[in-house]
Design a protein around this motif. Structure first.
Motif, PDB file in Angstrom:
ATOM      1  N   ASP A  72      -3.230   1.790  -6.900  1.00 24.24           N
ATOM      2  CA  ASP A  72      -3.368   0.351  -7.123  1.00 24.24           C
ATOM      3  C   ASP A  72      -4.640  -0.170  -6.463  1.00 24.24           C
ATOM      4  OD1 ASP A  72      -2.767  -2.140  -8.032  1.00 24.24           O
ATOM      5  OD2 ASP A  72      -1.024  -2.468  -6.757  1.00 24.24           O
ATOM      6  N   ASP A  73      -5.132  -1.292  -6.968  1.00 23.88           N
ATOM      7  CA  ASP A  73      -6.308  -1.950  -6.407  1.00 23.88           C
ATOM      8  C   ASP A  73      -6.072  -3.451  -6.526  1.00 23.88           C
ATOM      9  OD1 ASP A  73      -8.746  -2.662  -5.434  1.00 23.88           O
ATOM     10  OD2 ASP A  73      -9.845  -2.222  -7.285  1.00 23.88           O
ATOM     11  N   ALA A  74      -5.423  -4.010  -5.519  1.00 21.32           N
ATOM     12  CA  ALA A  74      -5.041  -5.417  -5.567  1.00 21.32           C
ATOM     13  C   ALA A  74      -5.482  -6.128  -4.304  1.00 21.32           C
ATOM     14  CB  ALA A  74      -3.529  -5.543  -5.735  1.00 21.32           C
ATOM     15  N   GLU A  75      -5.532  -7.452  -4.365  1.00 23.38           N
ATOM     16  CA  GLU A  75      -5.916  -8.255  -3.211  1.00 23.38           C
ATOM     17  C   GLU A  75      -4.767  -8.434  -2.236  1.00 23.38           C
ATOM     18  OE1 GLU A  75      -7.307 -11.972  -4.626  1.00 23.38           O
ATOM     19  OE2 GLU A  75      -8.982 -11.125  -5.768  1.00 23.38           O
ATOM     20  N   TYR A  76      -3.537  -8.227  -2.724  1.00 26.40           N
ATOM     21  CA  TYR A  76      -2.351  -8.451  -1.908  1.00 26.40           C
ATOM     22  C   TYR A  76      -1.632  -7.135  -1.650  1.00 26.40           C
ATOM     23  CZ  TYR A  76      -3.163 -13.081  -3.945  1.00 26.40           C
ATOM     24  OH  TYR A  76      -3.727 -14.251  -4.353  1.00 26.40           O
ATOM     25  N   ALA A  77      -0.994  -7.047  -0.481  1.00 25.26           N
ATOM     26  CA  ALA A  77      -0.154  -5.900  -0.151  1.00 25.26           C
ATOM     27  C   ALA A  77       1.260  -6.405   0.088  1.00 25.26           C
ATOM     28  CB  ALA A  77      -0.676  -5.172   1.083  1.00 25.26           C
ATOM     29  N   ILE A  78       2.199  -5.923  -0.724  1.00 23.28           N
ATOM     30  CA  ILE A  78       3.596  -6.362  -0.639  1.00 23.28           C
ATOM     31  C   ILE A  78       4.435  -5.182  -0.168  1.00 23.28           C
ATOM     32  CG2 ILE A  78       5.431  -7.584  -1.809  1.00 23.28           C
ATOM     33  CD1 ILE A  78       2.684  -8.967  -2.013  1.00 23.28           C
ATOM     34  N   ILE A  79       5.077  -5.332   0.971  1.00 24.86           N
ATOM     35  CA  ILE A  79       5.851  -4.232   1.542  1.00 24.86           C
ATOM     36  C   ILE A  79       7.241  -4.712   1.944  1.00 24.86           C
ATOM     37  CG2 ILE A  79       5.025  -4.584   3.917  1.00 24.86           C
ATOM     38  CD1 ILE A  79       4.919  -1.466   4.127  1.00 24.86           C
ATOM     39  N   ALA A  80       8.226  -3.815   1.842  1.00 28.63           N
ATOM     40  CA  ALA A  80       9.603  -4.105   2.254  1.00 28.63           C
ATOM     41  C   ALA A  80       9.974  -3.147   3.377  1.00 28.63           C
ATOM     42  CB  ALA A  80      10.554  -3.953   1.073  1.00 28.63           C
ATOM     43  N   LEU A  81      10.477  -3.685   4.464  1.00 29.53           N
ATOM     44  CA  LEU A  81      10.824  -2.883   5.629  1.00 29.53           C
ATOM     45  C   LEU A  81      12.327  -2.904   5.876  1.00 29.53           C
ATOM     46  CD1 LEU A  81       8.031  -3.955   8.155  1.00 29.53           C
ATOM     47  CD2 LEU A  81       8.004  -2.077   6.500  1.00 29.53           C
ATOM     48  N   GLU A  82      12.906  -1.726   6.050  1.00 29.36           N
ATOM     49  CA  GLU A  82      14.320  -1.622   6.446  1.00 29.36           C
ATOM     50  C   GLU A  82      14.354  -1.545   7.961  1.00 29.36           C
ATOM     51  OE1 GLU A  82      18.205   1.274   5.670  1.00 29.36           O
ATOM     52  OE2 GLU A  82      16.510   1.319   4.267  1.00 29.36           O
ATOM     53  N   SER A  83      14.713  -2.659   8.601  1.00 31.16           N
ATOM     54  CA  SER A  83      14.656  -2.747  10.057  1.00 31.16           C
ATOM     55  C   SER A  83      15.513  -3.920  10.523  1.00 31.16           C
ATOM     56  CB  SER A  83      13.215  -2.952  10.518  1.00 31.16           C
ATOM     57  OG  SER A  83      13.145  -3.166  11.923  1.00 31.16           O
ATOM     58  N   ASP A  84      15.991  -3.842  11.762  1.00 32.73           N
ATOM     59  CA  ASP A  84      16.723  -4.974  12.334  1.00 32.73           C
ATOM     60  C   ASP A  84      15.829  -5.806  13.247  1.00 32.73           C
ATOM     61  OD1 ASP A  84      16.463  -3.244  14.469  1.00 32.73           O
ATOM     62  OD2 ASP A  84      18.617  -2.943  14.772  1.00 32.73           O
ATOM     63  N   ARG A  85      14.503  -5.591  13.128  1.00 35.00           N
ATOM     64  CA  ARG A  85      13.521  -6.381  13.877  1.00 35.00           C
ATOM     65  C   ARG A  85      12.421  -6.846  12.934  1.00 35.00           C
ATOM     66  NH1 ARG A  85      11.085  -2.792  18.409  1.00 35.00           N
ATOM     67  NH2 ARG A  85       9.801  -4.679  18.652  1.00 35.00           N
ATOM     68  N   LEU A  86      11.881  -8.025  13.199  1.00 34.03           N
ATOM     69  CA  LEU A  86      10.752  -8.516  12.423  1.00 34.03           C
ATOM     70  C   LEU A  86       9.454  -7.975  13.018  1.00 34.03           C
ATOM     71  CD1 LEU A  86      11.803 -12.266  12.001  1.00 34.03           C
ATOM     72  CD2 LEU A  86      12.149 -10.379  10.384  1.00 34.03           C
ATOM     73  N   PRO A  87       8.481  -7.652  12.189  1.00 28.99           N
ATOM     74  CA  PRO A  87       7.213  -7.119  12.697  1.00 28.99           C
ATOM     75  C   PRO A  87       6.343  -8.214  13.304  1.00 28.99           C
ATOM     76  CG  PRO A  87       7.087  -7.393  10.332  1.00 28.99           C
ATOM     77  CD  PRO A  87       8.502  -7.747  10.716  1.00 28.99           C
ATOM     78  N   ASP A  88       5.453  -7.819  14.216  1.00 31.50           N
ATOM     79  CA  ASP A  88       4.515  -8.779  14.799  1.00 31.50           C
ATOM     80  C   ASP A  88       3.122  -8.580  14.206  1.00 31.50           C
ATOM     81  OD1 ASP A  88       3.504  -6.479  15.986  1.00 31.50           O
ATOM     82  OD2 ASP A  88       4.281  -6.947  17.992  1.00 31.50           O
ATOM     83  N   GLU A  89       2.147  -9.257  14.784  1.00 30.28           N
ATOM     84  CA  GLU A  89       0.784  -9.210  14.254  1.00 30.28           C
ATOM     85  C   GLU A  89       0.206  -7.794  14.269  1.00 30.28           C
ATOM     86  OE1 GLU A  89       1.884 -11.494  16.297  1.00 30.28           O
ATOM     87  OE2 GLU A  89       1.394 -13.467  15.463  1.00 30.28           O
ATOM     88  N   LYS A  90       0.502  -7.025  15.320  1.00 27.36           N
ATOM     89  CA  LYS A  90      -0.050  -5.670  15.409  1.00 27.36           C
ATOM     90  C   LYS A  90       0.474  -4.781  14.289  1.00 27.36           C
ATOM     91  CE  LYS A  90      -1.014  -5.599  20.381  1.00 27.36           C
ATOM     92  NZ  LYS A  90      -0.734  -4.910  21.678  1.00 27.36           N
ATOM     93  N   VAL A  91       1.746  -4.939  13.955  1.00 21.80           N
ATOM     94  CA  VAL A  91       2.325  -4.146  12.866  1.00 21.80           C
ATOM     95  C   VAL A  91       1.646  -4.506  11.543  1.00 21.80           C
ATOM     96  CG1 VAL A  91       4.432  -3.657  11.567  1.00 21.80           C
ATOM     97  CG2 VAL A  91       4.546  -3.930  14.057  1.00 21.80           C
ATOM     98  N   VAL A  92       1.475  -5.794  11.308  1.00 27.49           N
ATOM     99  CA  VAL A  92       0.852  -6.249  10.071  1.00 27.49           C
ATOM    100  C   VAL A  92      -0.605  -5.804   9.999  1.00 27.49           C
ATOM    101  CG1 VAL A  92       0.127  -8.266   8.762  1.00 27.49           C
ATOM    102  CG2 VAL A  92       2.407  -8.190   9.773  1.00 27.49           C
ATOM    103  N   GLU A  93      -1.308  -5.848  11.120  1.00 28.59           N
ATOM    104  CA  GLU A  93      -2.709  -5.422  11.128  1.00 28.59           C
ATOM    105  C   GLU A  93      -2.839  -3.942  10.773  1.00 28.59           C
ATOM    106  OE1 GLU A  93      -3.943  -6.667  14.975  1.00 28.59           O
ATOM    107  OE2 GLU A  93      -3.920  -8.799  14.418  1.00 28.59           O
TER     108      GLU A  93
END
Length: 317
Positions: A134-155
């Motif tokens: 793929d070559d898109a401007e957006y990245a859409i990801i689904a995470l199986e986790s009981d915690r929300l990610p922070d800025e470092k994870v997203v980076e």
């Protein structure tokens, strides 16, 4: 070629268009991190629900599948089922939905699914098999986790996908949640495609697929929830496939071919010292599969439904 991230982004836009109403409509929460990334909580700090579960599943499949839920019975017990179909099974399931990306940043860990994998090429051999990138401007990801990610994870995700953090959209749901149960049962076609690839069949010859699977009741413990959601697929998940040429290796596509078949997955996993690699890989397959060969018109049926083990796993026996 079609962009699975752009298709999935159109689904995300539908949520964002609700503005503050999404909290009531989907029972989710949307927040923007300091780096501009969008986090969609589907069950960590919110209840979520079937509407959010359908969306989560569709996003996981890159917008290439129709998904819905309905009521059916197993041994006269009412249960919720998921049903889905796609005319792009290999790309939707292996190229998007497969949990093929281990996200580990510091002490944060989650299994990543969704179309962002097609930007990061996780794992690369999958996209070599599919001949897709793929070559898109957006990245859409689904995470199986009981915690929300922070800025470092997203980076980290943004860097791997070669996009800016503000163009990353993350859906998160724990295993032990309504959305978690829905999206795992929604992997029933994926499980068939995964098994076909493991058997050496060219999954690009799979022309269309439909699937249905019971949705496990939400169990409070993530480990037991993992067992029950897997049992939904292994013991009562059904798939119908249309292929361009049947091969004999597909005779072993159903879960009943495994030496570990016949007990709830939680018990099997526990006896394997909680090590997936000690479990017979043949077990990771749908319960019941019908395959029609477009070349010959012949349909072959493999496997069986097993209500007894399913209801035992759900604690309904």
């Amino acid at each position: 070629m079609v962009s699975v991230n752009e298709l999935a982004f159109s689904l995300i836009e539908e949520i964002l268009d609700y503005e503050e109403d999404y909290e009531e409509e989907y029972r989710i929460n949307v927040e923007t991190l300091d780096n501009g990334a969008t986090i969609i909580d589907c069950g960590v700090n919110v209840p979520g629900g079937y509407t959010a579960g359908i969306l989560y599943t569709q996003v996981c499949m890159g917008g290439l599948a129709d998904v819905d839920v309905y009521l059916d019975t197993v041994k006269n017990i009412p249960l919720t089922f998921i049903k889905e179909y796609t005319d792009h099974p290999a790309l939707a399931c292996l190229g998007c939905q497969k949990a093929g990306w281990q996200i580990k940043v510091g002490d944060y860990f989650a299994m990543g699914s969704g179309p962002a994998r097609a930007l990061a090429l996780k794992p690369k051999k999958t996209y070599e098999l599919l001949d897709y990138e793929d070559d898109a401007e957006y990245a859409i990801i689904a995470l199986e986790s009981d915690r929300l990610p922070d800025e470092k994870v997203v980076e980290y995700i943004a860097k791997e996908c070669d996009v800016e953090p503000e163009d990353v959209y993350v859906l998160v749901a724990p295993t032990a949640s309504i959305v978690g149960s829905v999206q795992i049962s929604g992997r029933i076609i994926e499980m068939a495609l995964y098994r076909m690839a493991e058997l050496g069949y060219d999954v690009n010859r799979t022309l269309s697929a439909t699937g249905r699977c019971p949705i496990a009741p939400v169990l409070g413990d993530n480990l037991k929830a993992m067992g029950a959601t897997n049992d939904s697929l292994l013991y009562y998940g059904s798939v119908y496939l249309t292929v361009d040429g049947y091969s004999e290796e597909l005779d072993a596509i159903a879960s009943c071919e495994s030496s570990d078949y016949g007990r709830p997955f939680y018990e099997i996993f526990k006896d394997a010292d909680y090590d997936f690699y000690k479990i017979d890989p043949k077990l990771f397959a749908p319960a019941h599969v019908a395959i029609t060969d477009m070349r010959t018109g012949k349909t072959r049926v493999h496997g069986k439904l097993n209500a007894d083990v399913l209801l035992q796993s759900y604690d309904l026996s």
